[in-house]
Design a protein around this motif. Structure first.
Motif, mmCIF file in Angstrom:
data_model
loop_
_atom_site.group_PDB
_atom_site.id
_atom_site.type_symbol
_atom_site.label_atom_id
_atom_site.label_comp_id
_atom_site.label_asym_id
_atom_site.label_seq_id
_atom_site.Cartn_x
_atom_site.Cartn_y
_atom_site.Cartn_z
ATOM 1 N N MET B 279 1.056 -1.046 0.117
ATOM 2 C CA MET B 279 0.040 0.088 -0.075
ATOM 3 C C MET B 279 0.821 1.217 0.147
ATOM 4 S SD MET B 279 -3.232 -0.733 2.192
ATOM 5 C CE MET B 279 -2.821 -2.058 3.278
ATOM 6 N N VAL B 285 -3.246 -2.632 -3.295
ATOM 7 C CA VAL B 285 -3.896 -3.119 -2.414
ATOM 8 C C VAL B 285 -3.839 -4.701 -2.448
ATOM 9 C CG1 VAL B 285 -6.174 -3.622 -1.440
ATOM 10 C CG2 VAL B 285 -5.642 -1.320 -1.967
ATOM 11 N N ALA B 318 -9.539 -8.083 -0.415
ATOM 12 C CA ALA B 318 -9.567 -8.068 0.938
ATOM 13 C C ALA B 318 -10.647 -7.170 1.611
ATOM 14 C CB ALA B 318 -8.128 -7.546 1.713
ATOM 15 N N ASP B 319 -11.252 -7.514 2.719
ATOM 16 C CA ASP B 319 -12.155 -6.676 3.479
ATOM 17 C C ASP B 319 -11.468 -5.485 3.898
ATOM 18 O OD1 ASP B 319 -14.485 -8.438 2.860
ATOM 19 O OD2 ASP B 319 -14.470 -9.271 4.604
ATOM 20 N N PRO B 320 -12.212 -4.308 4.174
ATOM 21 C CA PRO B 320 -11.464 -3.004 4.836
ATOM 22 C C PRO B 320 -10.938 -3.537 6.166
ATOM 23 C CG PRO B 320 -13.870 -2.639 4.460
ATOM 24 C CD PRO B 320 -13.596 -3.997 3.958
ATOM 25 N N LEU B 323 -7.567 -4.579 5.633
ATOM 26 C CA LEU B 323 -6.457 -3.828 5.174
ATOM 27 C C LEU B 323 -6.124 -2.690 6.419
ATOM 28 C CD1 LEU B 323 -8.224 -2.676 1.899
ATOM 29 C CD2 LEU B 323 -6.270 -4.407 2.345
ATOM 30 N N LEU B 327 -2.281 -2.251 7.984
ATOM 31 C CA LEU B 327 -1.926 -0.775 8.067
ATOM 32 C C LEU B 327 -1.304 -0.316 9.601
ATOM 33 C CD1 LEU B 327 -4.390 1.525 6.027
ATOM 34 C CD2 LEU B 327 -1.966 1.150 5.600
#
Lengths: 329, 329
Positions: B279, B285, B318-320, B323, B327
């Motif tokens: 990212m 992503v 991917a689901d949020p 992610l 991060l």
């Protein structure tokens, strides 16, 4: 354009020339779309992801188009630029590739990653305070002291022509995916990207081109409506750090006032929502300022039902905290 | 390959044939790299971002290569597939493009976005319980009841050849950026992607190719070491939902045992760190399973100092929440 320092607006031939200059150096970014998203929106949304460009934004194009033309006997003096971060990285990378020194004047509150990356790309970073210091004065002093060549962020023909290669690529690439754009939307800070892109589109696809800005920095929108350059009010703020120029450029506005159909603007929350969409549906990371054209399309600031729109996502240099904030929307 | 239902391993000519079949349908994903990251790592890291492929993963390639060859008089029966999500989307999208019905058998615990997207792409989704039901039995029943054509996720020549077009593209694209890879690393679940890619690379670049897996699903690694197909132990778990196949495929292992130099594996945390890197440094992503080859390179599971490595980032669905978790690493 004969001269490295021309102040005449570029013409279409300058963009084709820039494309040749950039060939093998800049990345030819693809066009992306998502059929599920298109179905949901009711129009065809095509993204030009300049976040995938070298240095993470479109800025490398203009910077390289200028810097690579500096004659060898002038290269020892280096270049100087002021930028909140994307132009900084573009200039530092292009200068390093040409074996030149670069001094970059950046605001203290620029995203951490942009400052660090500019250094890592070989730039000497000089930080200044947005509120109390003039970056132009610092820049002029460095030019005088070192004889460095100034690489302006947007109001310069070779820069505009370099950014315009994006429009040229769009016009070629839409043919490959059988798309006929009804509109193109492009983020605007100083207006270099949108003016160059509009110039290329006017000679190729000849469809309407719109600028996109944060609501609080909608100087292009208001300038287009007024027919003259309107400044941003004092004290305006936005998370779109790449788009905080105080007024449209002179050269860029001379093009934009003729070439743009209109100006659109979006809220910071709309930009964040667009960043989330970009991550989930297009799998790209876009920074707030880079997402305003996408946000304008997603929220249909113009009626797009049944149409085809191309939006430029101009950069992806965001700190992880900002990406997390977008994902939480 | 004469037949739609051949069970012979594909050869290089089948990959070139698949590339022709996919032309104009699959996206030719670019190669990405970041000079700052390269400097920091001490080797040249080139990424093939299949997260930017249609449906968000490489799976569209194989699915379209198979489904688009189904003769018109057989299309009314539709296709059936089982998948945790990426093959599901590839099959649903390819079937819809060919005007065919698709039934997709998916585990109940697949990422939400993958289930929803499969439906949005036109697939009829049948959910099953990974612990108590056999997806193969459900698939066979649907084949019998509806006469639907099974599109296997990896152990099928046309699927392997379709995924192999990635290797073909890599071999062409490295020339454009003046790179000579010393190694290629590719994620492995059932082994279709890595076997097809290795087949193409063996005939073009002829450099070592490695599989990459989660530590807890390192069946390719162990199978390559043992010289025979080794299953995943019962009860293994990983966040890499795309790579949870229980054992290397028969057909894929017949290729991989001959073509791969070795198998690498990474922890879930290393995959998450690689997602974050993707990212921030590459602006793409990548989902956990899609990031294992990148993770293997970043953590130098093989010595890469001074070398050039190409890694395939195989998907980005991917689901949020996942992610955000990356991060926060």
């Amino acid at each position: 354009m004969d001269s490295l320092n021309s102040s005449e607006p570029p013409v279409f031939a300058d963009i084709k020339d820039a494309a040749r200059q950039l060939s093998g150096w800049a990345r030819r970014t693809p066009l992306l779309e998502n059929t599920i998203l298109n179905d949901e929106l009711g129009f065809r949304l095509i993204v030009k992801p300049e976040c995938l460009q070298r240095t993470g934004s479109f800025k490398f194009r203009g910077a390289f188009n200028k810097i690579s033309r500096i004659p060898e006997d002038m290269r020892s003096k280096g270049v100087v630029a002021f930028s909140s971060g994307n132009h900084a990285q573009g200039v530092a990378a292009a200068a390093t590739l040409m074996g030149m020194k670069s001094t970059i004047i950046m605001p203290k509150d620029a995203p951490r990653a942009k400052i660090e990356n500019t250094k890592a790309l070989g730039g000497d970073v000089v930080l200044f305070d947005r509120q109390t210091e003039s970056r132009e004065e610092i820049g002029e002093r460095l030019q005088k002291e070192q004889g460095a060549i100034l690489v302006k962020p947007y109001d310069e023909p070779l820069i505009i022509a370099g950014q315009g290669t994006i429009g040229l690529e769009i016009s070629e690439q839409v043919g490959e995916i059988d798309a006929k754009p009804d509109a193109v939307i492009v983020p605007a800070g100083g207006g270099g990207l949108v003016s160059g892109t509009a110039l290329a589109i006017s000679e190729t696809l000849a469809c309407p081109v719109y600028s996109a800005e944060p609501d609080s920095f909608d100087d292009h929108k208001r300038s287009l409506e007024a027919g003259s350059r309107q400044p941003v009010p004092n004290g305006a703020s936005s998370i779109c750090d790449a788009l905080l120029a105080p007024i449209p450029g002179e050269l860029t506005f001379s093009l934009n006032s003729r070439l743009l159909t209109g100006g659109l603007s979006v809220s910071d929350d709309e930009a964040l929502m667009a960043m989330k969409r970009a991550m989930l549906s297009l799998k790209i990371v876009v920074e707030p300022g880079g997402a305003v054209a996408l946000a304008a399309a997603l929220t249909q600031k113009i009626d797009l039902k049944g149409k085809t729109v191309v939006v430029v996502c101009s950069g992806g240099n965001a700190d992880p905290e900002m990406l997390a904030r977008a994902l939480a929307m």
